[in-house]
Design a protein around this motif. Sequence first.
Motif, short mmCIF file in Angstrom:
data_model
loop_
_atom_site.label_atom_id
_atom_site.label_comp_id
_atom_site.label_asym_id
_atom_site.label_seq_id
_atom_site.Cartn_x
_atom_site.Cartn_y
_atom_site.Cartn_z
N ILE A 94 0.85 -1.18 0.00
CA ILE A 94 0.00 0.00 0.00
C ILE A 94 0.89 1.24 0.00
O ILE A 94 1.79 1.36 0.84
CB ILE A 94 -0.92 0.01 1.24
N PRO A 95 0.66 2.17 -0.94
CA PRO A 95 1.48 3.38 -0.96
C PRO A 95 1.31 4.19 0.33
O PRO A 95 0.20 4.20 0.90
CB PRO A 95 0.93 4.17 -2.16
N LEU A 99 -2.09 5.11 3.40
CA LEU A 99 -2.11 4.57 4.75
C LEU A 99 -2.85 5.53 5.68
O LEU A 99 -2.81 6.75 5.50
CB LEU A 99 -0.68 4.35 5.26
N PRO A 100 -3.53 5.00 6.69
CA PRO A 100 -4.24 5.88 7.62
C PRO A 100 -3.26 6.73 8.42
O PRO A 100 -2.12 6.35 8.65
CB PRO A 100 -5.01 4.92 8.52
N GLU A 101 -3.74 7.87 8.86
CA GLU A 101 -2.93 8.77 9.68
C GLU A 101 -2.62 8.11 11.02
O GLU A 101 -3.44 7.36 11.57
CB GLU A 101 -3.70 10.07 9.94
N VAL A 102 -1.45 8.40 11.56
CA VAL A 102 -1.03 7.86 12.84
C VAL A 102 -2.01 8.29 13.94
O VAL A 102 -2.37 7.51 14.82
CB VAL A 102 0.41 8.29 13.18
N GLN A 103 -2.48 9.52 13.85
CA GLN A 103 -3.42 10.03 14.86
C GLN A 103 -4.71 9.20 14.86
O GLN A 103 -5.23 8.86 15.92
CB GLN A 103 -3.75 11.49 14.60
N LEU A 104 -5.22 8.86 13.69
CA LEU A 104 -6.43 8.04 13.60
C LEU A 104 -6.20 6.67 14.22
O LEU A 104 -7.03 6.17 14.99
CB LEU A 104 -6.87 7.90 12.14
N LEU A 105 -5.07 6.07 13.92
CA LEU A 105 -4.76 4.76 14.51
C LEU A 105 -4.65 4.85 16.03
O LEU A 105 -5.10 3.95 16.75
CB LEU A 105 -3.47 4.21 13.90
#
Length: 116
Positions: A94-95, A99-105
Amino acid sequence: MSPGRRGLVRPYVVTDGRAYPTRNTFDLVTLVMAHPDRPLTGLSPEKRRVMELCLGGALSVAEVAGYLELPVSVTKVLLSDLVDSGHISARAPIPPAELPEVQLLQEVLDGLRARL
């Protein structure tokens, strides 16, 4: 290949004298998966080994090279041949932009921890 056997077959023999893959789509983390319905007859021992390894599940190019104890460049040539013959499929990583933002994770992780 055990350390004592290293060097018995030169990399250019494994790749039929080719230094470059037929496709430039392989990264170290590209995942490869074998198609179990494809016949193994006519494949070199190294290509058969790739098929055996990948039938257990998807592996990265780096993992395949490590298991084969071959340079990544040689492994990429073998993998491209197997993609061309329909024996394996490759999926690019996945480019980073997708990728999801670190904050969201982190928020998801915090939410899960709060529930447990």
